[in-house]
Write a protein that holds these residues in place. Structure first.
Motif, PDB file in Angstrom:
ATOM      1  N   VAL A   3       0.844  -1.185   0.000  1.00 56.45           N
ATOM      2  CA  VAL A   3       0.000   0.000   0.000  1.00 56.45           C
ATOM      3  C   VAL A   3       0.877   1.232   0.000  1.00 56.45           C
ATOM      4  O   VAL A   3       1.769   1.364   0.833  1.00 56.45           O
ATOM      5  CB  VAL A   3      -0.915   0.029   1.237  1.00 56.45           C
ATOM      6  N   LYS A   4       0.626   2.147  -0.918  1.00 59.96           N
ATOM      7  CA  LYS A   4       1.475   3.315  -1.064  1.00 59.96           C
ATOM      8  C   LYS A   4       0.948   4.476  -0.250  1.00 59.96           C
ATOM      9  O   LYS A   4      -0.239   4.671  -0.129  1.00 59.96           O
ATOM     10  CB  LYS A   4       1.566   3.748  -2.537  1.00 59.96           C
ATOM     11  N   PRO A   5       1.830   5.323   0.310  1.00 58.13           N
ATOM     12  CA  PRO A   5       1.413   6.473   1.106  1.00 58.13           C
ATOM     13  C   PRO A   5       1.148   7.689   0.237  1.00 58.13           C
ATOM     14  O   PRO A   5       1.071   7.598  -0.978  1.00 58.13           O
ATOM     15  CB  PRO A   5       2.634   6.695   2.003  1.00 58.13           C
ATOM     16  N   SER A   8       4.925  11.800  -3.120  1.00 59.79           N
ATOM     17  CA  SER A   8       6.032  12.714  -2.833  1.00 59.79           C
ATOM     18  C   SER A   8       7.014  12.671  -3.983  1.00 59.79           C
ATOM     19  O   SER A   8       7.396  11.598  -4.420  1.00 59.79           O
ATOM     20  CB  SER A   8       6.737  12.299  -1.539  1.00 59.79           C
ATOM     21  N   PRO A   9       7.458  13.832  -4.520  1.00 52.34           N
ATOM     22  CA  PRO A   9       8.384  13.826  -5.646  1.00 52.34           C
ATOM     23  C   PRO A   9       9.788  13.423  -5.202  1.00 52.34           C
ATOM     24  O   PRO A   9      10.131  13.507  -4.049  1.00 52.34           O
ATOM     25  CB  PRO A   9       8.353  15.274  -6.141  1.00 52.34           C
ATOM     26  N   LEU A  10      10.581  13.003  -6.177  1.00 53.15           N
ATOM     27  CA  LEU A  10      11.960  12.588  -5.909  1.00 53.15           C
ATOM     28  C   LEU A  10      12.893  13.318  -6.846  1.00 53.15           C
ATOM     29  O   LEU A  10      12.627  13.412  -8.028  1.00 53.15           O
ATOM     30  CB  LEU A  10      12.094  11.075  -6.136  1.00 53.15           C
ATOM     31  N   LEU A 152      11.112  -0.714   3.081  1.00 55.03           N
ATOM     32  CA  LEU A 152       9.683  -0.567   2.822  1.00 55.03           C
ATOM     33  C   LEU A 152       9.300   0.895   2.634  1.00 55.03           C
ATOM     34  O   LEU A 152       8.536   1.238   1.718  1.00 55.03           O
ATOM     35  CB  LEU A 152       8.873  -1.173   3.972  1.00 55.03           C
ATOM     36  N   LYS A 153       9.845   1.769   3.450  1.00 59.54           N
ATOM     37  CA  LYS A 153       9.565   3.199   3.332  1.00 59.54           C
ATOM     38  C   LYS A 153      10.107   3.727   2.006  1.00 59.54           C
ATOM     39  O   LYS A 153       9.433   4.502   1.290  1.00 59.54           O
ATOM     40  CB  LYS A 153      10.208   3.946   4.502  1.00 59.54           C
ATOM     41  N   TYR A 154      11.315   3.326   1.677  1.00 60.90           N
ATOM     42  CA  TYR A 154      11.919   3.741   0.417  1.00 60.90           C
ATOM     43  C   TYR A 154      11.057   3.294  -0.756  1.00 60.90           C
ATOM     44  O   TYR A 154      10.793   4.068  -1.687  1.00 60.90           O
ATOM     45  CB  TYR A 154      13.322   3.144   0.309  1.00 60.90           C
ATOM     46  N   MET A 155      10.618   2.048  -0.728  1.00 63.59           N
ATOM     47  CA  MET A 155       9.808   1.515  -1.825  1.00 63.59           C
ATOM     48  C   MET A 155       8.501   2.276  -1.975  1.00 63.59           C
ATOM     49  O   MET A 155       8.059   2.573  -3.092  1.00 63.59           O
ATOM     50  CB  MET A 155       9.516   0.029  -1.596  1.00 63.59           C
ATOM     51  N   ASN A 156       7.866   2.581  -0.863  1.00 63.65           N
ATOM     52  CA  ASN A 156       6.615   3.341  -0.902  1.00 63.65           C
ATOM     53  C   ASN A 156       6.810   4.691  -1.585  1.00 63.65           C
ATOM     54  O   ASN A 156       6.040   5.083  -2.470  1.00 63.65           O
ATOM     55  CB  ASN A 156       6.076   3.553   0.511  1.00 63.65           C
ATOM     56  N   LEU A 157       7.849   5.395  -1.178  1.00 63.79           N
ATOM     57  CA  LEU A 157       8.125   6.703  -1.760  1.00 63.79           C
ATOM     58  C   LEU A 157       8.490   6.581  -3.237  1.00 63.79           C
ATOM     59  O   LEU A 157       8.082   7.400  -4.065  1.00 63.79           O
ATOM     60  CB  LEU A 157       9.261   7.377  -0.983  1.00 63.79           C
ATOM     61  N   LEU A 158       9.254   5.555  -3.567  1.00 64.38           N
ATOM     62  CA  LEU A 158       9.666   5.341  -4.945  1.00 64.38           C
ATOM     63  C   LEU A 158       8.471   5.065  -5.851  1.00 64.38           C
ATOM     64  O   LEU A 158       8.317   5.673  -6.913  1.00 64.38           O
ATOM     65  CB  LEU A 158      10.647   4.177  -5.015  1.00 64.38           C
ATOM     66  N   MET A 159       7.598   4.154  -5.433  1.00 64.12           N
ATOM     67  CA  MET A 159       6.438   3.828  -6.251  1.00 64.12           C
ATOM     68  C   MET A 159       5.501   5.027  -6.390  1.00 64.12           C
ATOM     69  O   MET A 159       4.895   5.236  -7.446  1.00 64.12           O
ATOM     70  CB  MET A 159       5.691   2.635  -5.657  1.00 64.12           C
TER      71      MET A 159
END
Length: 253
Positions: A3-5, A8-10, A152-159
């Motif tokens: 589930v994505k939060p 947020s841009p990267l 997991l946090k990194y993946m959420n932000l990335l997706m």
């Protein structure tokens, strides 16, 4: 499932930094029903007939939808993946790249979703690929500098960042007659290089879980398809691929 939060841009995420931080393998699956359920979810990555739908779909009747159908038909036909990724005669290269970027996002997002339950702050406190590679997060807003984060946090932000880009009409236009921006391929290169990091983490830190589901063949096929595509159009620097070089030489040659 994954589930994505909030989106947020990267910006300017470094390709990798060397580190000696170890990220251990996630725990083995022990409940047969959980394994079966997750294996079914992974199977849905490769079938558009299942009830679990991708996040991003192509509108029927559009040129990109027809390209998508052509690409999927070639995949199912059993053709050599090296030939499947080649640009069809008369087609626009940016349309072809757009179709594949969206498709790889859908598939890789789901692949990570099957192991995300086992990718926790305890098992994977840092987004890494073995002992040598660490991926840090920077977005210019909440993270002003490259920052260590749990995988997991990194993946959420990335997706989230990828989904924001592919849903942006200024980058991935869907209206007839609207041209791609001049930086389109550069954006796609960034997306694809970051999706590679998902493969790195899954293969190095969660492959035992993938094998427990009996899904390694599916993921290997997805990776080979991805690798042949980025190689065909030179979309990722060779240095980015170093974490999986040995495995790539084994299964892609």
């Amino acid at each position: 499932m994954f589930v994505k939060p909030v989106q947020s841009p990267l910006r300017n995420t470094p390709p990798h930094t060397h580190t000696h931080t170890h990220c251990p393998l996630g725990p083995h699956l022990t409940i047969k029903s959980t394994i079966k359920t997750m294996a079914l979810c992974l199977g849905q990555v490769f079938s558009k007939d299942k009830t679990f739908r991708p996040r991003k779909r192509f509108e029927p009747g559009t040129q990109r939808f027809e390209l998508y159908k052509k690409a999927q038909a070639s995949l199912k036909s059993g053709l050599d993946l090296r030939k499947v990724v080649q640009l069809p005669d008369g087609e626009n290269i940016n349309d072809w790249i757009a179709v594949h970027v969206v498709d790889f996002f859908n598939r890789i997002n789901l692949i990570y979703g099957t192991v995300s339950e086992f990718c926790t702050e305890r098992t994977c406190p840092i987004m890494s690929g073995g002992l040598r590679y660490e991926y840090r997060w920077q977005d210019g807003d909440d993270y002003k500098k490259p920052t260590k984060l749990p995988a997991l946090k990194y993946m959420n932000l990335l997706m989230d960042w990828i989904e924001t880009n592919i849903n942006n009409e200024d980058i991935f236009p869907t209206r007839v007659g609207v041209p791609f921006p001049k930086n389109f391929q550069q954006v796609c290169k960034k997306i694809l290089s970051r999706l590679f990091r998902v493969f790195v983490h899954v293969y190095i830190h969660h492959f035992d879980s993938i094998c427990s589901m009996g899904a390694e063949a599916h993921i290997n096929t997805c990776y080979k398809h991805y690798y042949y595509f980025i190689s065909e159009f030179s979309l990722i620097e060779h240095s980015e691929l170093e974490p999986l070089r040995a495995m790539t030489e084994k299964i892609c040659n």
